[in-house]
Motif scaffolding. Structure first.
Motif, PDB file in Angstrom:
ATOM      1  N   ALA A 112       2.794   6.721 -16.672  1.00 17.25           N
ATOM      2  CA  ALA A 112       3.293   6.025 -15.484  1.00 17.25           C
ATOM      3  C   ALA A 112       4.687   5.461 -15.735  1.00 17.25           C
ATOM      4  CB  ALA A 112       2.325   4.912 -15.084  1.00 17.25           C
ATOM      5  N   HIS A 113       4.865   4.819 -16.866  1.00  9.24           N
ATOM      6  CA  HIS A 113       6.165   4.216 -17.167  1.00  9.24           C
ATOM      7  C   HIS A 113       7.240   5.279 -17.339  1.00  9.24           C
ATOM      8  CE1 HIS A 113       4.027   0.357 -18.719  1.00  9.24           C
ATOM      9  NE2 HIS A 113       3.919   0.515 -17.421  1.00  9.24           N
ATOM     10  N   ALA A 114       6.874   6.466 -17.816  1.00  9.10           N
ATOM     11  CA  ALA A 114       7.835   7.553 -18.007  1.00  9.10           C
ATOM     12  C   ALA A 114       8.464   8.020 -16.702  1.00  9.10           C
ATOM     13  CB  ALA A 114       7.165   8.731 -18.719  1.00  9.10           C
ATOM     14  N   VAL A 115       7.754   7.837 -15.584  1.00  6.62           N
ATOM     15  CA  VAL A 115       8.319   8.214 -14.278  1.00  6.62           C
ATOM     16  C   VAL A 115       8.704   6.990 -13.460  1.00  6.62           C
ATOM     17  CG1 VAL A 115       7.175  10.457 -14.182  1.00  6.62           C
ATOM     18  CG2 VAL A 115       6.040   8.470 -13.174  1.00  6.62           C
ATOM     19  N   GLY A 116       8.811   5.841 -14.134  1.00  2.00           N
ATOM     20  CA  GLY A 116       9.298   4.634 -13.473  1.00  2.00           C
ATOM     21  C   GLY A 116       8.275   3.870 -12.674  1.00  2.00           C
ATOM     22  N   VAL A 117       6.993   4.102 -12.922  1.00  5.27           N
ATOM     23  CA  VAL A 117       5.949   3.387 -12.204  1.00  5.27           C
ATOM     24  C   VAL A 117       5.406   2.282 -13.106  1.00  5.27           C
ATOM     25  CG1 VAL A 117       3.652   3.541 -11.166  1.00  5.27           C
ATOM     26  CG2 VAL A 117       5.303   5.382 -10.826  1.00  5.27           C
ATOM     27  N   ALA A 118       5.560   1.040 -12.657  1.00  3.50           N
ATOM     28  CA  ALA A 118       4.980  -0.087 -13.387  1.00  3.50           C
ATOM     29  C   ALA A 118       3.563  -0.273 -12.859  1.00  3.50           C
ATOM     30  CB  ALA A 118       5.801  -1.346 -13.172  1.00  3.50           C
ATOM     31  N   SER A 119       2.628  -0.499 -13.749  1.00  2.00           N
ATOM     32  CA  SER A 119       1.235  -0.596 -13.334  1.00  2.00           C
ATOM     33  C   SER A 119       0.526  -1.676 -14.112  1.00  2.00           C
ATOM     34  CB  SER A 119       0.536   0.741 -13.565  1.00  2.00           C
ATOM     35  OG  SER A 119      -0.830   0.646 -13.247  1.00  2.00           O
ATOM     36  N   MET A 120      -0.494  -2.243 -13.476  1.00  2.00           N
ATOM     37  CA  MET A 120      -1.390  -3.162 -14.156  1.00  2.00           C
ATOM     38  C   MET A 120      -2.750  -2.486 -14.201  1.00  2.00           C
ATOM     39  SD  MET A 120      -0.425  -6.904 -12.557  1.00  2.00           S
ATOM     40  CE  MET A 120      -1.888  -6.825 -11.591  1.00  2.00           C
ATOM     41  N   ALA A 121      -3.254  -2.259 -15.387  1.00  2.00           N
ATOM     42  CA  ALA A 121      -4.578  -1.654 -15.537  1.00  2.00           C
ATOM     43  C   ALA A 121      -5.613  -2.764 -15.480  1.00  2.00           C
ATOM     44  CB  ALA A 121      -4.671  -0.888 -16.847  1.00  2.00           C
ATOM     45  N   ARG A 122      -6.256  -2.907 -14.334  1.00  2.00           N
ATOM     46  CA  ARG A 122      -7.296  -3.924 -14.151  1.00  2.00           C
ATOM     47  C   ARG A 122      -8.653  -3.298 -14.444  1.00  2.00           C
ATOM     48  NH1 ARG A 122      -3.692  -4.059 -10.031  1.00  2.00           N
ATOM     49  NH2 ARG A 122      -5.037  -2.863  -8.686  1.00  2.00           N
ATOM     50  N   PRO A 123      -9.575  -4.041 -15.022  1.00  2.00           N
ATOM     51  CA  PRO A 123     -10.892  -3.470 -15.368  1.00  2.00           C
ATOM     52  C   PRO A 123     -11.581  -2.781 -14.199  1.00  2.00           C
ATOM     53  CG  PRO A 123     -10.651  -5.588 -16.431  1.00  2.00           C
ATOM     54  CD  PRO A 123      -9.455  -5.418 -15.509  1.00  2.00           C
ATOM     55  N   ARG A 124     -11.392  -3.268 -12.978  1.00  2.00           N
ATOM     56  CA  ARG A 124     -12.057  -2.628 -11.829  1.00  2.00           C
ATOM     57  C   ARG A 124     -11.389  -1.325 -11.429  1.00  2.00           C
ATOM     58  NH1 ARG A 124      -9.144  -6.853  -8.910  1.00  2.00           N
ATOM     59  NH2 ARG A 124      -7.776  -5.821  -7.445  1.00  2.00           N
ATOM     60  N   SER A 125     -10.165  -1.070 -11.937  1.00  2.00           N
ATOM     61  CA  SER A 125      -9.475   0.172 -11.568  1.00  2.00           C
ATOM     62  C   SER A 125      -9.432   1.178 -12.714  1.00  2.00           C
ATOM     63  CB  SER A 125      -8.055  -0.146 -11.088  1.00  2.00           C
ATOM     64  OG  SER A 125      -7.289  -0.705 -12.137  1.00  2.00           O
ATOM     65  N   VAL A 126     -10.085   0.867 -13.819  1.00  2.00           N
ATOM     66  CA  VAL A 126     -10.147   1.785 -14.951  1.00  2.00           C
ATOM     67  C   VAL A 126     -11.513   2.467 -14.933  1.00  2.00           C
ATOM     68  CG1 VAL A 126     -10.139   1.990 -17.469  1.00  2.00           C
ATOM     69  CG2 VAL A 126      -8.549   0.411 -16.336  1.00  2.00           C
ATOM     70  N   PHE A 127     -11.524   3.785 -14.669  1.00  2.00           N
ATOM     71  CA  PHE A 127     -12.773   4.537 -14.644  1.00  2.00           C
ATOM     72  C   PHE A 127     -13.037   5.131 -16.015  1.00  2.00           C
ATOM     73  CE2 PHE A 127     -12.538   4.012 -10.213  1.00  2.00           C
ATOM     74  CZ  PHE A 127     -13.828   4.189  -9.746  1.00  2.00           C
ATOM     75  N   LEU A 128     -14.308   5.109 -16.395  1.00  2.00           N
ATOM     76  CA  LEU A 128     -14.687   5.602 -17.717  1.00  2.00           C
ATOM     77  C   LEU A 128     -15.471   6.895 -17.597  1.00  2.00           C
ATOM     78  CD1 LEU A 128     -15.811   2.165 -19.140  1.00  2.00           C
ATOM     79  CD2 LEU A 128     -13.612   3.288 -19.393  1.00  2.00           C
ATOM     80  N   PHE A 168       0.830  -1.199   0.000  1.00  6.30           N
ATOM     81  CA  PHE A 168       0.000   0.000   0.000  1.00  6.30           C
ATOM     82  C   PHE A 168       0.870   1.255   0.000  1.00  6.30           C
ATOM     83  CE2 PHE A 168      -2.460   3.287   2.169  1.00  6.30           C
ATOM     84  CZ  PHE A 168      -3.649   3.245   1.472  1.00  6.30           C
ATOM     85  N   GLU A 169       1.885   1.286   0.860  1.00 10.37           N
ATOM     86  CA  GLU A 169       2.746   2.462   0.957  1.00 10.37           C
ATOM     87  C   GLU A 169       3.514   2.686  -0.344  1.00 10.37           C
ATOM     88  OE1 GLU A 169       5.003   1.753   4.509  1.00 10.37           O
ATOM     89  OE2 GLU A 169       3.353   2.393   5.804  1.00 10.37           O
ATOM     90  N   GLU A 170       3.999   1.616  -0.971  1.00 10.12           N
ATOM     91  CA  GLU A 170       4.707   1.752  -2.244  1.00 10.12           C
ATOM     92  C   GLU A 170       3.770   2.271  -3.327  1.00 10.12           C
ATOM     93  OE1 GLU A 170       7.287   2.075  -5.210  1.00 10.12           O
ATOM     94  OE2 GLU A 170       7.792   1.780  -3.105  1.00 10.12           O
ATOM     95  N   GLU A 171       2.550   1.730  -3.381  1.00 17.82           N
ATOM     96  CA  GLU A 171       1.584   2.193  -4.374  1.00 17.82           C
ATOM     97  C   GLU A 171       1.193   3.654  -4.134  1.00 17.82           C
ATOM     98  OE1 GLU A 171      -1.704  -0.504  -4.747  1.00 17.82           O
ATOM     99  OE2 GLU A 171      -0.408  -2.139  -5.396  1.00 17.82           O
ATOM    100  N   ALA A 172       1.084   4.064  -2.880  1.00 17.96           N
ATOM    101  CA  ALA A 172       0.749   5.461  -2.564  1.00 17.96           C
ATOM    102  C   ALA A 172       1.863   6.394  -3.032  1.00 17.96           C
ATOM    103  CB  ALA A 172       0.516   5.622  -1.063  1.00 17.96           C
ATOM    104  N   ARG A 173       3.121   6.017  -2.782  1.00 19.07           N
ATOM    105  CA  ARG A 173       4.245   6.848  -3.236  1.00 19.07           C
ATOM    106  C   ARG A 173       4.277   6.927  -4.762  1.00 19.07           C
ATOM    107  NH1 ARG A 173       6.758   4.341   1.112  1.00 19.07           N
ATOM    108  NH2 ARG A 173       7.591   2.689  -0.218  1.00 19.07           N
ATOM    109  N   SER A 174       4.059   5.794  -5.404  1.00 20.16           N
ATOM    110  CA  SER A 174       4.062   5.760  -6.871  1.00 20.16           C
ATOM    111  C   SER A 174       2.945   6.627  -7.436  1.00 20.16           C
ATOM    112  CB  SER A 174       3.899   4.325  -7.375  1.00 20.16           C
ATOM    113  OG  SER A 174       5.018   3.558  -7.043  1.00 20.16           O
ATOM    114  N   ALA A 175       1.752   6.470  -6.912  1.00 18.26           N
ATOM    115  CA  ALA A 175       0.600   7.220  -7.416  1.00 18.26           C
ATOM    116  C   ALA A 175       0.789   8.717  -7.227  1.00 18.26           C
ATOM    117  CB  ALA A 175      -0.683   6.750  -6.727  1.00 18.26           C
ATOM    118  N   ALA A 176       1.427   9.120  -6.156  1.00 11.61           N
ATOM    119  CA  ALA A 176       1.635  10.540  -5.883  1.00 11.61           C
ATOM    120  C   ALA A 176       2.576  11.184  -6.900  1.00 11.61           C
ATOM    121  CB  ALA A 176       2.172  10.731  -4.471  1.00 11.61           C
ATOM    122  N   ARG A 177       3.391  10.379  -7.599  1.00  6.14           N
ATOM    123  CA  ARG A 177       4.330  10.915  -8.595  1.00  6.14           C
ATOM    124  C   ARG A 177       3.677  11.118  -9.959  1.00  6.14           C
ATOM    125  NH1 ARG A 177       8.313   6.391  -7.523  1.00  6.14           N
ATOM    126  NH2 ARG A 177       8.147   6.127  -9.760  1.00  6.14           N
TER     127      ARG A 177
END
Length: 105
Positions: free
Chosen positions: A89-105, A20-29
């Motif tokens: 995300a990748h441009a700032v070094g954040v690897a991410s998985m776009a899951r259907p439940r986390s993609v807002f339309l 959670f803490e790693e994802e929070a730091r990544s998302a904040a960037r």
């Protein structure tokens, strides 16, 4: 400027907390129109980690998929938006998985 906020509280166990803490730091960037804005993270008085983020209106990709087939033009638009967000995300070094439940339309 006013924002509707969503506060996410997590369990306090060590494995969940570290991720959670790693994802929070990544998302904040991240800063991209297709990526939710994270305003704050920390720990509440009970020791539970929390994340304060923008509250998005609408539905998720999972919700739209559950409602039935999606027209090809819509699929192309959504895929383009996801690709742009992942590139940012990748441009700032954040690897991410776009899951259907986390993609807002």
């Amino acid at each position: 400027e006013r924002h509707e906020l969503q506060i996410v509280l997590m369990r306090a166990d060590a494995d969940v907390r570290a991720r959670f803490e790693e994802e929070a730091r990544s998302a904040a960037r991240l800063s991209h129109p297709a990526i939710v804005t994270v305003f704050d993270s920390g720990e509440d008085d009970a020791g539970r980690p929390y994340l304060v983020m923008e509250c998005l209106p609408g539905t998720t990709l999972a919700g739209e998929l559950a409602a039935g087939p999606i027209p090809a033009t819509r699929v192309a638009a959504v895929a383009g938006s996801i690709a742009g967000a992942l590139a940012a995300a990748h441009a700032v070094g954040v690897a991410s998985m776009a899951r259907p439940r986390s993609v807002f339309l």
